[in-house]
Design an enzyme around this catalytic site. Sequence first.
Site, PDB file in Angstrom:
ATOM      1  N   GLU A  57      -6.121  -6.763  -2.214  1.00 39.33           N
ATOM      2  CA  GLU A  57      -6.776  -6.995  -0.921  1.00 39.33           C
ATOM      3  C   GLU A  57      -8.253  -6.647  -1.061  1.00 39.33           C
ATOM      4  O   GLU A  57      -8.586  -5.591  -1.600  1.00 39.33           O
ATOM      5  CB  GLU A  57      -6.168  -6.132   0.192  1.00 39.33           C
ATOM      6  CG  GLU A  57      -4.742  -6.457   0.558  1.00 39.33           C
ATOM      7  CD  GLU A  57      -4.251  -5.594   1.729  1.00 39.33           C
ATOM      8  OE1 GLU A  57      -5.097  -5.020   2.460  1.00 39.33           O
ATOM      9  OE2 GLU A  57      -3.021  -5.488   1.896  1.00 39.33           O
ATOM     10  N   GLU A  71       0.836  -1.214   0.000  1.00 39.25           N
ATOM     11  CA  GLU A  71       0.000   0.000   0.000  1.00 39.25           C
ATOM     12  C   GLU A  71       0.868   1.261   0.000  1.00 39.25           C
ATOM     13  O   GLU A  71       0.739   2.141   0.841  1.00 39.25           O
ATOM     14  CB  GLU A  71      -0.961  -0.013   1.187  1.00 39.25           C
ATOM     15  CG  GLU A  71      -2.033  -1.083   1.068  1.00 39.25           C
ATOM     16  CD  GLU A  71      -3.102  -1.014   2.149  1.00 39.25           C
ATOM     17  OE1 GLU A  71      -4.249  -1.416   1.881  1.00 39.25           O
ATOM     18  OE2 GLU A  71      -2.784  -0.565   3.276  1.00 39.25           O
TER      19      GLU A  71
END
Length: 438
Positions: free
Chosen positions: A284, A178
């Site tokens: 995700e 991320e």
Amino acid sequence: MGNKILIIFALCLAIGIVCAQNEPYVLGADISWMQQRENERVKYYRNGQEGDLLSILKEVGFNYIRLRIFVDPKAKDPNVPNDASGWNPYPYSAAGYCGLDSTIKVAKRVKAAGMKFLLDFHYSDTWADPGKQYKPVSWQSLNTVALLSDKVRSYTKESLQKFQEAGALPDMVQVGNEVVHGMIHPEGKNNGDAFAKLVLAGIKGVKDVDPNIKIMIHTINSENPVGYLSTLKSNLNKVEANAANQIDVIGLSYYPKWHGNVDSLKRVMNNIAKNNNIKIAVAEYADFHREVNDAVFNLPDNKGLGTFAWEPQEFSGDDSKPLFDWTNNARRSNARLELYPKMVIDYGLSNVQSSSSSNTPSSSSKAQSSSSSSIQSSSSSADEPSSSSAEDITPILTHAVEKNMENIRVYFDGSRVLIKKTLSNGKVRIFDLKGDER
């Protein structure tokens, strides 16, 4: 005889080209907590029957596993305060879970199960996400981008060499987790030159070990992923010519509470697909399992790589919906897990998993259009001229190949090998092996 050999070679080449463009759709899961939970004697059940978590996931159609790795999960950083709730990210695990040694053990099980493996380098001792990208404690003295880049490359390379020695080399690597606002703060903060140098160092560390390992860059489904990717690619190419070409996949985190509804995800992914020649994955997700997979699978030009459910046996925060329910010290499958066998059928994955059948079961989804696609040398239709040479080599063309909504046929017209594509709208396009349309 010489011509027949050339024809067979050409057809094999054609099949290779088609197959290379049509890797099986990824039904993946991040199950990095599994090893810790097993040591805590947590049991896993599907339909009331106890089983190994990997086996259960494979049984319902998962074919890829994602595992996170930290530099030193036992490390403590006294300079990082508790948050408002009193929680501190250090240490991630006093027992060393998600460190190099423990992750290799799980990776070996993944490979033994016949599944593919994505390794998620956090380049931190603890959780890295949009809000925090802590520099590893043992790297604190490295206070320049040049020093950090050297370390990222050597650490990545040395870690992967250990996986390689164990026979558990990943098929794909995430260079950072991320990394919306860069990685390894403060030096690599934000999407600029410093971040690009760190990313390139990670990529080089991967390629030092095996140039065939795919590279994923992981951001989130908000904060303009299209602009983010464009800026990163531009900065990478400034650091080294054509460096951006080494990114194979853009991965998005998608949690409805933070990133909007599924329509928002679709818009973002389609915009990425429109503006980039790159594979797209949801790295995700933990809700809207079927809807998210349909959105990725239906991306244009076969650009949808697949998805990775995040800790589906564990995570129920942020209003998410896991695939298992907690009951005391057990994880019991729920109805959401049973969505996946249907996806296997609808996405044509049963063809990939079973060599004994070339027929994909019909469905009401997009896969219905592709369920009958196959490579044939038959000359039964008017636009496929008859040829005895084509008939002679029919036995080598025995398996089905899925290409989104296109029906692909390879045939010999008496003088050359042609590839026929019947599009979902019924239009037919014919190409030679150079890619020129006939």
